[in-house]
Design an enzyme around this catalytic site. Structure first.
Site, PDB file in Angstrom:
ATOM      1  N   ARG A 237       8.153  60.168   2.025  1.00 12.46           N
ATOM      2  CA  ARG A 237       6.794  59.868   2.464  1.00 12.46           C
ATOM      3  C   ARG A 237       6.059  59.119   1.357  1.00 12.46           C
ATOM      4  O   ARG A 237       6.102  59.519   0.171  1.00 12.46           O
ATOM      5  CB  ARG A 237       6.038  61.160   2.792  1.00 12.46           C
ATOM      6  CG  ARG A 237       6.439  61.790   4.126  1.00 12.46           C
ATOM      7  CD  ARG A 237       6.008  60.931   5.315  1.00 12.46           C
ATOM      8  NE  ARG A 237       6.332  61.489   6.610  1.00 12.46           N
ATOM      9  CZ  ARG A 237       7.414  61.201   7.344  1.00 12.46           C
ATOM     10  NH1 ARG A 237       8.321  60.360   6.876  1.00 12.46           N
ATOM     11  NH2 ARG A 237       7.586  61.738   8.530  1.00 12.46           N
ATOM     12  N   GLU A 266       0.610  52.745   6.080  1.00 17.65           N
ATOM     13  CA  GLU A 266       1.612  52.059   6.911  1.00 17.65           C
ATOM     14  C   GLU A 266       0.968  51.575   8.193  1.00 17.65           C
ATOM     15  O   GLU A 266       0.180  52.323   8.780  1.00 17.65           O
ATOM     16  CB  GLU A 266       2.775  53.010   7.223  1.00 17.65           C
ATOM     17  CG  GLU A 266       3.531  53.411   5.965  1.00 17.65           C
ATOM     18  CD  GLU A 266       4.704  54.364   6.234  1.00 17.65           C
ATOM     19  OE1 GLU A 266       5.022  54.603   7.414  1.00 17.65           O
ATOM     20  OE2 GLU A 266       5.275  54.858   5.258  1.00 17.65           O
ATOM     21  N   HIS A 285       9.627  51.345   6.957  1.00 20.19           N
ATOM     22  CA  HIS A 285       9.832  52.718   7.453  1.00 20.19           C
ATOM     23  C   HIS A 285      10.900  52.751   8.554  1.00 20.19           C
ATOM     24  O   HIS A 285      10.610  53.069   9.716  1.00 20.19           O
ATOM     25  CB  HIS A 285       8.513  53.324   7.953  1.00 20.19           C
ATOM     26  CG  HIS A 285       8.566  54.830   8.037  1.00 20.19           C
ATOM     27  ND1 HIS A 285       7.470  55.635   7.830  1.00 20.19           N
ATOM     28  CD2 HIS A 285       9.594  55.682   8.304  1.00 20.19           C
ATOM     29  CE1 HIS A 285       7.812  56.906   7.984  1.00 20.19           C
ATOM     30  NE2 HIS A 285       9.110  56.953   8.269  1.00 20.19           N
TER      31      HIS A 285
END
Ligand code: 8YV
Length: 323
Positions: A237, A266, A285
């Protein structure tokens, strides 16, 4: 009586059909209560919800008094206020295991790409910049035989360690809340303090969930402890790393490079300084983003939802104490 369910993410067609056969589904794009009365009416009746990457806190839960099960299509559950859900006896289900190997593949991609500068040099070739035999200015770093420090030796950390130890003959250090005897036996992994791991590792690999304890765990003091030839790899994360401190560490040569799949914000903002640094590999991601694994995650989340709603199963429940 079918269960009332809010669906806030696409599912593969066959799974969507199964959900619709067994539940009375309200499909929404987001969980924003501001989106209108129809959504609020559905929330008021909802017993279950399925989706991913949207915040679920007390404000939303107040509007969903009948909610019993929330099923996220992810292993991470930092978008949820778990304490609040537990207080209200709402089960939170997640999707561990099915994404472990795929995510470990991606972490290894970051390690190799950062060390061998593959994206940067690929860009050079594609843009016609390969005009003579390459020299030292384009050399990378070896991966095999180096020291890999894994912070967070859970399922995915262990799958990374297996690749590193048995595929690349790397030495494994790890830092974890608890001893991982299996990783020690299978990969000769050595438990060490955070300081020791940071100062000894050639690759510092973060495989941590985001919690109050892990937020900004890697900041200026931690970069100071790393070797100048080391790389930071983050496959967990983003907010675990103080991104501003990372940028400075990269600019000042405190570390040699970074491989990132996750970020403080993000999608990564277009003006992020990370985008201007040649020694950073940036992926969007994609840890679990393969056809096979995203299908398996959706199937697991659906099974988790239906199993919990019908009281058949509590497998993959984050807060089983509510049962
Ligand atoms: C998610 C992830 O699918 O499972 C997790 O925790 O980070 C990914 O696999 C992703 O967050 C969805 O956008």
């Amino acid at each position: 009586m079918p269960f009332n369910v809010i669906q806030y993410e696409d599912l593969p067609q066959d799974l969507e059909q199964r959900l619709q056969e067994q539940c009375n589904v309200t499909r929404v794009e987001s969980l924003d209560p501001g989106q209108g009365n129809q959504f609020r009416a559905a929330l008021a009746e909802a017993e279950g919800m399925i989706g991913v990457s949207q915040d679920v806190g007390p404000g939303l839960l107040d509007l969903a008094p009948k909610l019993r099960v929330a099923s996220t299509i992810s292993v991470g559950y930092d978008h949820f206020d778990v304490a609040e859900m537990t207080k209200r006896r709402i089960m939170l289900m997640h999707t561990p295991d099915v994404l472990t190997e795929t995510t470990a593949d991606m972490v290894f991609t970051l390690i190799l790409c950062a060390a061998r500068r593959a994206p940067e040099l690929h860009g050079m070739v594609k843009s016609g910049g390969w005009t003579s035999t390459i020299g030292a200015e384009h050399f990378g770093s070896d991966v095999h035989g180096k020291k890999l420090g894994i912070i967070g030796m859970g399922r995915i950390g262990s799958a990374v360690a297996r690749r590193a130890r048995h595929g690349f003959n790397m030495e494994i250090l790890y830092h974890n809340r608890t001893v991982n005897r299996e990783a020690e036996a299978l990969f000769d992994a050595r438990l060490c303090s955070l300081d020791e791991l940071l100062s000894e590792s050639d690759f510092v690999c973060l495989m941590l969930p985001l919690t109050d304890q892990t937020k900004k765990m890697i900041g200026p003091a931690e970069f100071d402890k790393m070797k100048p030839e080391a790389y930071l790899i983050n496959g967990g994360r983003g907010p675990v790393v103080d991104e501003q401190a990372l940028v400075l560490a990269l600019q000042e040569g405190k570390i040699r490079g970074a491989g990132l799949d996750v970020y403080e914000q993000e999608p990564l903002p277009a003006d992020s300084p990370l985008l201007t640094l040649a020694n950073v590999v940036t992926l969007p991601h994609i840890g679990s983003a393969t056809h096979e694994t995203r299908y398996a995650m959706a199937a697991c989340a659906l099974e988790n939802l239906l199993g919990a709603l019908s009281q058949r199963s509590t497998r993959n429940c984050v807060n089983p104490e509510v049962v």
